[in-house]
Design a protein around this motif. Structure first.
Motif, PDB file in Angstrom:
ATOM      1  N   ILE A 113       0.975  -1.121   0.012  1.00 53.58           N
ATOM      2  CA  ILE A 113      -0.305  -0.550  -0.067  1.00 53.58           C
ATOM      3  C   ILE A 113       0.840   1.581   0.181  1.00 53.58           C
ATOM      4  CG2 ILE A 113      -1.600   1.418   1.740  1.00 53.58           C
ATOM      5  CD1 ILE A 113      -2.831  -1.641   2.267  1.00 53.58           C
ATOM      6  N   VAL A 114       1.761   1.185   0.612  1.00 57.45           N
ATOM      7  CA  VAL A 114       3.050   2.486   1.440  1.00 57.45           C
ATOM      8  C   VAL A 114       3.465   2.712  -0.305  1.00 57.45           C
ATOM      9  CG1 VAL A 114       4.343   3.505   2.179  1.00 57.45           C
ATOM     10  CG2 VAL A 114       2.701   2.584   3.285  1.00 57.45           C
ATOM     11  N   THR A 115       3.534   0.921  -0.866  1.00 56.59           N
ATOM     12  CA  THR A 115       4.948   1.839  -2.603  1.00 56.59           C
ATOM     13  C   THR A 115       4.007   1.890  -2.653  1.00 56.59           C
ATOM     14  OG1 THR A 115       5.842  -0.233  -2.152  1.00 56.59           O
ATOM     15  CG2 THR A 115       6.122   0.151  -4.161  1.00 56.59           C
ATOM     16  N   LYS A 116       2.346   2.200  -3.037  1.00 55.55           N
ATOM     17  CA  LYS A 116       1.286   2.801  -4.452  1.00 55.55           C
ATOM     18  C   LYS A 116       1.053   3.482  -3.769  1.00 55.55           C
ATOM     19  CE  LYS A 116      -1.653  -0.916  -5.136  1.00 55.55           C
ATOM     20  NZ  LYS A 116      -2.976  -1.348  -5.117  1.00 55.55           N
ATOM     21  N   ILE A 117       1.251   4.173  -2.430  1.00 53.07           N
ATOM     22  CA  ILE A 117       1.352   5.817  -2.401  1.00 53.07           C
ATOM     23  C   ILE A 117       2.462   6.537  -2.745  1.00 53.07           C
ATOM     24  CG2 ILE A 117       1.744   7.438  -0.245  1.00 53.07           C
ATOM     25  CD1 ILE A 117      -0.308   5.590   0.942  1.00 53.07           C
ATOM     26  N   LYS A 118       3.882   5.945  -2.299  1.00 50.89           N
ATOM     27  CA  LYS A 118       5.548   6.123  -2.318  1.00 50.89           C
ATOM     28  C   LYS A 118       4.642   7.022  -5.072  1.00 50.89           C
ATOM     29  CE  LYS A 118       9.703   5.946  -1.451  1.00 50.89           C
ATOM     30  NZ  LYS A 118      10.912   5.074  -0.788  1.00 50.89           N
ATOM     31  N   ASP A 119       4.891   5.237  -5.414  1.00 52.24           N
ATOM     32  CA  ASP A 119       4.646   5.841  -6.491  1.00 52.24           C
ATOM     33  C   ASP A 119       4.117   6.453  -7.510  1.00 52.24           C
ATOM     34  OD1 ASP A 119       6.228   3.809  -6.779  1.00 52.24           O
ATOM     35  OD2 ASP A 119       4.936   1.789  -7.253  1.00 52.24           O
ATOM     36  N   ALA A 120       2.678   7.229  -6.501  1.00 54.44           N
ATOM     37  CA  ALA A 120       2.131   8.522  -6.495  1.00 54.44           C
ATOM     38  C   ALA A 120       2.222   9.574  -6.402  1.00 54.44           C
ATOM     39  CB  ALA A 120       0.798   8.195  -5.680  1.00 54.44           C
ATOM     40  N   LYS A 121       3.074   9.670  -5.501  1.00 49.59           N
ATOM     41  CA  LYS A 121       3.923  11.403  -5.528  1.00 49.59           C
ATOM     42  C   LYS A 121       2.920  12.230  -4.676  1.00 49.59           C
ATOM     43  CE  LYS A 121       7.717  10.613  -8.799  1.00 49.59           C
ATOM     44  NZ  LYS A 121       7.679   9.213  -9.028  1.00 49.59           N
ATOM     45  N   PRO A 122       2.275  11.916  -3.476  1.00 43.80           N
ATOM     46  CA  PRO A 122       1.632  12.486  -3.155  1.00 43.80           C
ATOM     47  C   PRO A 122       2.059  13.722  -2.226  1.00 43.80           C
ATOM     48  CG  PRO A 122       1.531  10.959  -1.501  1.00 43.80           C
ATOM     49  CD  PRO A 122       2.363  10.764  -2.841  1.00 43.80           C
ATOM     50  N   GLU A 123       1.469  15.271  -2.811  1.00 43.84           N
ATOM     51  CA  GLU A 123       2.176  16.223  -1.794  1.00 43.84           C
ATOM     52  C   GLU A 123       1.465  15.999  -0.370  1.00 43.84           C
ATOM     53  OE1 GLU A 123       0.735  20.290  -3.594  1.00 43.84           O
ATOM     54  OE2 GLU A 123       1.292  19.124  -5.599  1.00 43.84           O
ATOM     55  N   ALA A 124       0.272  15.743  -0.134  1.00 44.69           N
ATOM     56  CA  ALA A 124      -0.355  15.380   1.401  1.00 44.69           C
ATOM     57  C   ALA A 124      -1.238  13.604   1.195  1.00 44.69           C
ATOM     58  CB  ALA A 124      -1.205  16.029   1.594  1.00 44.69           C
ATOM     59  N   ILE A 125      -1.526  13.394   2.539  1.00 39.89           N
ATOM     60  CA  ILE A 125      -2.432  12.324   2.325  1.00 39.89           C
ATOM     61  C   ILE A 125      -3.451  12.085   3.376  1.00 39.89           C
ATOM     62  CG2 ILE A 125      -2.165   9.590   3.647  1.00 39.89           C
ATOM     63  CD1 ILE A 125       0.478   9.649   2.342  1.00 39.89           C
ATOM     64  N   ALA A 126      -4.335  12.306   2.531  1.00 44.11           N
ATOM     65  CA  ALA A 126      -5.744  12.559   3.850  1.00 44.11           C
ATOM     66  C   ALA A 126      -6.094  10.906   3.732  1.00 44.11           C
ATOM     67  CB  ALA A 126      -7.459  12.361   3.185  1.00 44.11           C
TER      68      ALA A 126
END
Length: 157
Positions: free
Chosen positions: A117-130
């Motif tokens: 899950i965090v790998t997907k988040i990292k790949d998305a390069k979010p400015e912030a996470i809700a």
């Protein structure tokens, strides 16, 4: 009483039954907007709804992070209270505050390995996470994996 005792943790199951039996039920986590109104006069809550506190959280976040324009929504979509946050509340109120939604990533409560899950988040390069999860959604495990993968995006929760 016997049936209510078995469903006490699931107010979404208990509330309709309480109305049918005409006995009060008090929801400890009924934060989904509109939930209690659907089960009056027998369902009550001891919390404010997510729509009321989310606007304040977003406003404080925006003040602290004025350069952030895009937010990725992440959360437990198995529990009804957090599913509502991921699918309805976060998207509406983040958009209302002028944020672009980068998408959403859901997971099931009980997850212990957040690496994929965090790998997907990292790949998305979010400015912030809700983020939205109850203790069953293991927010500590999620936070530890964010740190392990060095995801530096600020998190609203």
């Amino acid at each position: 009483r016997r049936v209510i005792g078995r469903v006490w943790q699931r107010v979404d199951v208990a509330a309709p039954l309480a109305n049918e039996l005409q006995i009060p039920v008090i929801g400890m986590k009924t934060t989904k907007p509109g939930f209690s109104a659907n089960y009056r006069p027998w369902e009550f809550r001891v919390t404010v709804t997510d729509d009321l506190h989310t606007t304040a959280v977003i406003a404080a976040f925006k003040k602290q992070n004025p350069s952030i324009k895009k937010v990725l929504i992440v959360g437990d979509t198995k529990e009804s209270v957090t599913e509502s946050m991921v699918k309805e509340v976060w998207p509406k109120y983040l958009k209302d505050a002028g944020y672009e939604i980068q998408g959403s990533i859901g997971f099931d409560s009980g997850t212990t390995d957040f690496s994929a899950i965090v790998t997907k988040i990292k790949d998305a390069k979010p400015e912030a996470i809700a983020f939205s999860a109850t203790p069953k959604g293991n927010p500590v495990g999620f936070a530890k994996e964010l740190a392990a993968q060095q995801v530096k995006a600020p998190v609203l929760t």
